[in-house]
Design an enzyme around this catalytic site. Structure first.
Site, PDB file in Angstrom:
ATOM      1  N   ASP A  49      33.143  -8.533  74.027  1.00  0.00           N
ATOM      2  CA  ASP A  49      32.267  -7.567  74.898  1.00  0.00           C
ATOM      3  C   ASP A  49      32.364  -8.153  76.452  1.00  0.00           C
ATOM      4  OD1 ASP A  49      31.053  -5.388  75.751  1.00  0.00           O
ATOM      5  OD2 ASP A  49      29.118  -6.026  75.152  1.00  0.00           O
ATOM      6  N   HIS A  96      40.002  -4.895  80.573  1.00  0.00           N
ATOM      7  CA  HIS A  96      40.670  -5.081  79.001  1.00  0.00           C
ATOM      8  C   HIS A  96      41.955  -5.586  79.394  1.00  0.00           C
ATOM      9  CE1 HIS A  96      37.747  -2.307  77.904  1.00  0.00           C
ATOM     10  NE2 HIS A  96      38.099  -0.974  78.461  1.00  0.00           N
ATOM     11  N   LEU A 106      47.723 -18.848  60.760  1.00  0.00           N
ATOM     12  CA  LEU A 106      46.385 -18.084  61.047  1.00  0.00           C
ATOM     13  C   LEU A 106      46.531 -16.416  60.680  1.00  0.00           C
ATOM     14  CD1 LEU A 106      43.489 -18.056  62.607  1.00  0.00           C
ATOM     15  CD2 LEU A 106      44.835 -17.202  64.482  1.00  0.00           C
TER      16      LEU A 106
HETATM   17  C1  FPP Z   1      34.461  -4.200  75.299  1.00  0.00           C
HETATM   18  O1  FPP Z   1      34.198  -4.361  76.660  1.00  0.00           O
HETATM   19  C2  FPP Z   1      36.028  -4.345  74.958  1.00  0.00           C
HETATM   20  C3  FPP Z   1      36.821  -3.453  74.505  1.00  0.00           C
HETATM   21  C4  FPP Z   1      36.099  -2.160  74.074  1.00  0.00           C
HETATM   22  C5  FPP Z   1      37.914  -3.367  74.014  1.00  0.00           C
HETATM   23  C6  FPP Z   1      38.621  -4.853  73.580  1.00  0.00           C
HETATM   24  C7  FPP Z   1      39.875  -4.925  74.137  1.00  0.00           C
HETATM   25  C8  FPP Z   1      40.558  -6.137  74.534  1.00  0.00           C
HETATM   26  C9  FPP Z   1      39.818  -7.476  74.670  1.00  0.00           C
HETATM   27  C10 FPP Z   1      41.787  -6.139  75.109  1.00  0.00           C
HETATM   28  C11 FPP Z   1      42.966  -6.168  74.236  1.00  0.00           C
HETATM   29  C12 FPP Z   1      43.033  -6.758  73.113  1.00  0.00           C
HETATM   30  C13 FPP Z   1      43.996  -6.331  72.328  1.00  0.00           C
HETATM   31  C14 FPP Z   1      44.039  -7.178  70.709  1.00  0.00           C
HETATM   32  C15 FPP Z   1      45.097  -5.597  72.538  1.00  0.00           C
HETATM   33  P1  FPP Z   1      33.367  -3.208  77.335  1.00  0.00           P
HETATM   34  O2  FPP Z   1      34.584  -2.384  77.965  1.00  0.00           O
HETATM   35  O3  FPP Z   1      32.690  -2.423  76.235  1.00  0.00           O
HETATM   36  O4  FPP Z   1      32.748  -3.979  78.429  1.00  0.00           O
HETATM   37  P2  FPP Z   1      31.241  -3.429  79.174  1.00  0.00           P
HETATM   38  O5  FPP Z   1      30.170  -3.807  78.132  1.00  0.00           O
HETATM   39  O6  FPP Z   1      31.092  -4.491  80.196  1.00  0.00           O
HETATM   40  O7  FPP Z   1      31.548  -2.443  79.806  1.00  0.00           O
END
Ligand code: FPP
Length: 247
Positions: A24, A41, A135
């Site tokens: 997150d 992201h 893994l």
């Molecule tokens: C949460 O941050 C994260 C996500 C919804 C997406 C997770 C994706 C990745 C870490 C990138 C790619 C990974 C792979 C495996 C391709 P948020 O957008 O909710 O952050 P915020 O709470 O600060 O808005």
């Protein structure tokens, strides 16, 4: 040189077999820099790489990453598209390295909701890493804990209807066996970044006795040393599973 934290993990010897992560804080990371959310992201992909390498170094057997939730479908169309593109990019770019590291990738969730191109990318990375022994990486995509339990109930009900399962034979093992994680041990440790104290519909069944480690670090800043710190924190806990003393 191996990190000092990694040395301490090895001395203790009690390495969690299964680590799950709620990644997150990508949006906040981008906002702090005046960048669009999708850049957060994209940067998060580096943290994914770091975490996988750290998990292999520490001897973790299973790493489960929450990459896209059923609720994430409700984000603006543009952001959903960016996340799907990123998944495709990840599959394309990381496949050789994941293979070299012996990582076996599984993608768990409502895969049928993904567009054809993303589904193909998913199949490529899953097929291309099959047989990796260092893994097991579970990428949870279009995944929601409640939805998973509803699906399990439906699958069990269908077996009862077909006469292959008696209602009295529905027990914890039968239910666990119909989840996406069938056959896997429950996570020993859950890490959540960005300082939020929530489960957010992640692995509701599987997290029953999991130790929680919540760090204020935003996901794009997370690196293997943060993973090692979480493992050391886990090693300091006494796990009792509802008993008086540790088993
Ligand atoms: C949460 O941050 C994260 C996500 C919804 C997406 C997770 C994706 C990745 C870490 C990138 C790619 C990974 C792979 C495996 C391709 P948020 O957008 O909710 O952050 P915020 O709470 O600060 O808005």
């Amino acid at each position: 040189m191996a990190s000092e934290r990694l040395e301490r993990i090895r001395v203790s010897g009690d390495v969690p077999r299964h680590v799950a992560v709620i990644m997150d804080g990508n949006g906040r990371w981008a906002r702090q820099r005046g960048l669009p959310r999708h850049m957060g992201h994209r940067e998060g992909m580096k943290a994914v790489r770091e975490t996988i390498e750290g998990a292999v170094e520490a001897g973790i057997e299973i790493l489960t990453l929450f990459a896209f939730s059923t609720e994430n479908w409700n984000r603006p169309e543009q952001e959903v598209a960016a996340l799907m593109n990123l998944l495709q990019l990840y599959a394309r770019k990381e496949l050789p390295e994941l293979r070299r590291q012996g990582v076996e990738v599984h993608v768990l969730g409502q895969i049928e909701r993904l567009d054809a191109q993303t589904r193909r990318a998913v199949e490529t990375i899953v097929n291309g890493t099959r047989g990796g022994t260092e893994l097991r990486l579970n990428l949870m995509v279009s995944y929601g804990g409640r939805e998973e339990l509803v699906r399990a109930a439906r699958l069990l009900a269908e077996r009862v209807r077909d006469g292959t399962l008696a209602p009295e034979d529905i027990d914890e093992a039968a239910l666990a066996g119909t989840l996406f994680t069938a056959g896997l041990p429950d996570p020993d440790l859950l890490i959540r970044t960005s300082g939020e104290y929530r489960i957010s519909n992640f692995m509701l069944w599987q997290l029953a006795y999991t130790e929680l480690h919540i760090t204020p670090v935003l996901w794009p800043d997370f690196d293997r040393e943060h993973l090692f710190e979480a493992v050391l924190d886990y090693q300091r806990r006494e796990r009792r599973f509802g008993r008086v003393q540790a088993p």
